[in-house]
Design a protein around this motif. Structure first.
Motif, PDB file in Angstrom:
ATOM      1  N   THR A 148       0.818  -1.215   0.000  1.00  0.00           N
ATOM      2  CA  THR A 148       0.000   0.000   0.000  1.00  0.00           C
ATOM      3  C   THR A 148       0.854   1.268   0.000  1.00  0.00           C
ATOM      4  O   THR A 148       0.573   2.217  -0.742  1.00  0.00           O
ATOM      5  CB  THR A 148      -0.940   0.008   1.221  1.00  0.00           C
ATOM      6  N   SER A 149       1.895   1.292   0.806  1.00  0.00           N
ATOM      7  CA  SER A 149       2.747   2.482   0.878  1.00  0.00           C
ATOM      8  C   SER A 149       3.442   2.742  -0.446  1.00  0.00           C
ATOM      9  O   SER A 149       3.577   3.897  -0.880  1.00  0.00           O
ATOM     10  CB  SER A 149       3.788   2.328   1.995  1.00  0.00           C
TER      11      SER A 149
ATOM     12  N   GLN B 250       1.024   4.253  -2.879  1.00  0.00           N
ATOM     13  CA  GLN B 250       0.782   5.666  -2.571  1.00  0.00           C
ATOM     14  C   GLN B 250       1.946   6.533  -3.048  1.00  0.00           C
ATOM     15  O   GLN B 250       1.743   7.630  -3.582  1.00  0.00           O
ATOM     16  CB  GLN B 250       0.555   5.836  -1.068  1.00  0.00           C
TER      17      GLN B 250
ATOM     18  N   ASN C 223       1.689   6.889  -6.785  1.00  0.00           N
ATOM     19  CA  ASN C 223       0.664   7.872  -7.139  1.00  0.00           C
ATOM     20  C   ASN C 223       1.185   9.298  -6.956  1.00  0.00           C
ATOM     21  O   ASN C 223       0.827  10.204  -7.718  1.00  0.00           O
ATOM     22  CB  ASN C 223      -0.592   7.653  -6.297  1.00  0.00           C
TER      23      ASN C 223
END
Length: 226
Positions: free
Chosen positions: A50-51, A54, A57
């Motif tokens: 997830t990190s 992010q 992005n």
């Protein structure tokens, strides 16, 4: 080949470095295709974490907000940025990026027209680790400041020389351009940079600027593929 100076600020680079120090990394060969796997020796941050997603992005957002980068690549589709690390004795020999790449967790594909390397380590943090791009005019050796990015044709042979001390961390991504012809992309970039320079000149003639803008966008219409 275009250098984008300080795509990321020093503070943003440090934030990314702190985040990347906390995520899992694995053998970079796992993501190499074809002959590239034979010459790839590095590690890569887990793209499913997830990190890491992010952070990727965040790179995409920066790219979209950087006029010089948009002008140089005219991106239509972008492969999500990946993060790699070269520690001592790790390297990536001469290779060409895959022409067609499948987007993660999707049936969609992109054609790799332009590649980008965003440096996240300062040059004095590691020895070796130069990005070498082979062109018809010889080899270009690139080792940018942390936060700088280089955009170059994916069709070029390129490599990362062995790191002999320290560690080199970077983000990489690939773009499908609206204009697939490399020579025309270069012409459009030079034309757009001239327009932007004149637009910031209070003495520039507005009618002549409008005419140049007219030519630029009509060339985009003629040569773009959507």
């Amino acid at each position: 080949m275009v250098i984008i100076e300080q795509l990321f600020s020093k503070d943003e680079v440090q934030q990314y470095r702190n985040e990347l120090a906390q995520v899992p990394w694995s053998d970079g060969k796992n993501t190499a295709m074809g002959m590239a796997a034979d010459v790839k020796q590095n590690t890569q941050a887990d793209a499913n974490h997830t990190s890491v997603q992010q952070l990727a992005n965040g790179v995409l957002a920066k790219m979209g907000a950087t006029p010089k980068l948009i002008s140089a690549a005219l991106p239509h589709k972008i492969f999500p940025p990946c993060f790699n690390r070269y520690s001592e004795q790790e390297t990536y020999g001469f290779h060409v990026d895959a022409a067609i790449m499948r987007l993660p967790n999707s049936q969609d594909v992109i054609r790799s027209d332009m590649s980008m390397t965003l440096f996240l380590s300062e040059p004095d943090e590691y020895q070796g680790g130069e990005l070498v791009i082979a062109t018809e005019f010889g080899e270009h050796r690139i080792k940018c400041q942390a936060g700088d990015a280089v955009v170059y044709p994916s069709s070029s042979l390129h490599k990362v020389t062995p790191v002999t001390q320290g560690a080199r961390i970077a983000a990489i991504c690939w773009m499908q351009s609206l204009v697939p012809d490399q020579a025309m992309r270069q012409t459009l970039f030079e034309l757009d940079q001239t327009i932007q320079s004149l637009a910031n000149d209070s003495a520039a003639n507005r009618q002549q600027l409008d005419n140049l803008h007219h030519v630029y966008h009509n060339l985009i219409r003629q040569f773009s593929q959507i």
